[in-house]
Design an enzyme around this catalytic site. Structure first.
Site, short mmCIF file in Angstrom:
data_model
loop_
_atom_site.label_atom_id
_atom_site.label_comp_id
_atom_site.label_asym_id
_atom_site.label_seq_id
_atom_site.Cartn_x
_atom_site.Cartn_y
_atom_site.Cartn_z
N GLY A 1 48.71 37.84 24.65
CA GLY A 1 48.93 37.53 23.23
C GLY A 1 48.07 38.44 22.37
O GLY A 1 47.17 39.12 22.88
N SER B 1 45.36 39.93 19.64
CA SER B 1 43.93 39.68 19.44
C SER B 1 43.78 38.51 18.46
O SER B 1 44.46 38.48 17.43
CB SER B 1 43.27 40.94 18.87
OG SER B 1 41.93 40.67 18.52
N SER C 1 44.73 35.50 19.00
CA SER C 1 45.80 34.50 19.13
C SER C 1 45.25 33.19 19.71
O SER C 1 45.83 32.12 19.50
CB SER C 1 46.93 35.04 20.01
OG SER C 1 46.44 35.42 21.28
N GLY C 2 44.16 33.27 20.47
CA GLY C 2 43.57 32.05 21.03
C GLY C 2 43.44 32.06 22.55
O GLY C 2 43.13 31.03 23.15
N SER D 1 47.28 42.59 27.02
CA SER D 1 48.37 43.09 27.88
C SER D 1 49.69 43.18 27.12
O SER D 1 50.61 42.40 27.38
CB SER D 1 48.51 42.27 29.17
OG SER D 1 48.28 40.89 29.00
P1 ADP Z 1 41.77 35.98 21.69
O1 ADP Z 1 40.97 35.65 22.92
O2 ADP Z 1 43.25 35.78 21.88
O3 ADP Z 1 41.45 37.31 21.08
P2 ADP Z 1 40.09 34.00 20.43
O4 ADP Z 1 40.21 32.85 21.37
O5 ADP Z 1 38.88 34.88 20.52
O6 ADP Z 1 41.42 34.90 20.58
O7 ADP Z 1 40.22 33.51 18.92
C1 ADP Z 1 41.18 32.57 18.50
C2 ADP Z 1 40.68 31.85 17.24
O8 ADP Z 1 41.71 30.99 16.78
C3 ADP Z 1 39.45 31.01 17.49
O9 ADP Z 1 38.57 31.14 16.41
C4 ADP Z 1 40.05 29.58 17.55
O10 ADP Z 1 39.11 28.60 17.18
C5 ADP Z 1 41.19 29.67 16.56
N1 ADP Z 1 42.26 28.68 16.74
C6 ADP Z 1 42.78 27.89 15.77
N2 ADP Z 1 43.75 27.08 16.25
C7 ADP Z 1 43.87 27.37 17.57
C8 ADP Z 1 44.70 26.87 18.61
N3 ADP Z 1 45.60 25.90 18.38
N4 ADP Z 1 44.57 27.38 19.84
C9 ADP Z 1 43.66 28.37 20.07
N5 ADP Z 1 42.84 28.89 19.13
C10 ADP Z 1 42.93 28.39 17.88
#
Ligand code: ADP
Length: 205
Positions: free
Chosen positions: A41, A43, A45-46, A115
């Site tokens: 997903g 950057s 995205s969660g 990815s």
């Molecule tokens: P990635 O690893 O994909 O780059 P991160 O996990 O570092 O993304 O960041 C995602 C951000 O989105 C975090 O600050 C998280 O708290 C926020 N967020 C808000 N809602 C959600 C959700 N439903 N699921 C996952 N993350 C969420």
């Protein structure tokens, strides 16, 4: 390396394949089955947030996990790689190979890496093996990721300070058939975590 030099070194290496503990034995030891969850997903995205929560929940159930985070891995084993097409492919290859090592140890491995292309994810699946690989698409619209801008990278990408940033000036090819499809803007974090847990539990015990 000179052949003579290789011969000299190999003389002192004595592989003992018949004593090597295999995956099954390790899985019995851990009382779990190995599995790789491949989080893909944009950057922000969660991916990491969900993976970390899944790890906590599984630990509470006595399951051993390892989170491999693209960012952390880029500061270590992949510190010599940049963001060219070739380096991105190599980044994914190494994360997949490391995932496979954990898998062989019976560990539930949560690999988080943007990815962005089908080709990369297909390579990861091939390295890991299809039956041990679950693709988790953390599907968050670009606008939401950009509004979150957890690491301030979208602002930099828009300002032209970062080039080839996925979603801005590099493509993200959405997986057409993910094993788990999580639309994070439609559900709270706890529900996203539960979706992954539901898919994992039956496979690892
Ligand atoms: P990635 O690893 O994909 O780059 P991160 O996990 O570092 O993304 O960041 C995602 C951000 O989105 C975090 O600050 C998280 O708290 C926020 N967020 C808000 N809602 C959600 C959700 N439903 N699921 C996952 N993350 C969420």
């Amino acid at each position: 390396m000179e052949k003579q030099e290789t011969d000299r070194r190999m003389k002192h290496i004595h592989p003992v394949f018949d004593q090597i503990m295999g995956r099954e034995e390790k899985e019995r030891l851990l009382n779990q089955r190995g599995l790789v969850l491949w989080f893909t997903g944009l950057s922000g995205s969660g991916k990491t947030t969900i993976a970390r929560h899944v790890e906590r929940e599984l630990a509470a159930e006595g399951l051993l996990t390892q989170v491999l985070d693209g960012d952390n891995i880029r500061t270590g084993i992949n510190s010599n790689l940049g963001f060219s097409e070739e380096d991105r492919q190599e980044n994914i290859r190494r994360i997949a190979e490391v995932s496979r090592l954990f898998l062989q140890c019976g560990v539930v491995t949560l690999a988080c890496a943007i990815s962005p292309t089908r080709r990369m994810r297909a390579m990861a699946r091939e390295i890991i093996s299809a039956e041990d690989f679950l693709e988790v698409f953390v599907d968050t619209p670009l606008g939401v990721c950009e509004a979150r801008d957890v690491k301030g990278l979208y602002r930099k990408a828009r300002a032209g300070e970062i080039r080839n940033f996925t979603g801005i000036d590099a493509a993200f090819e959405a997986p057409p058939n993910p094993d788990i499809h999580i639309r994070t803007e439609e559900r709270p974090l706890g529900e996203c975590v539960r979706m992954v847990l539901d898919a994992v539990r039956s496979r690892v015990r």
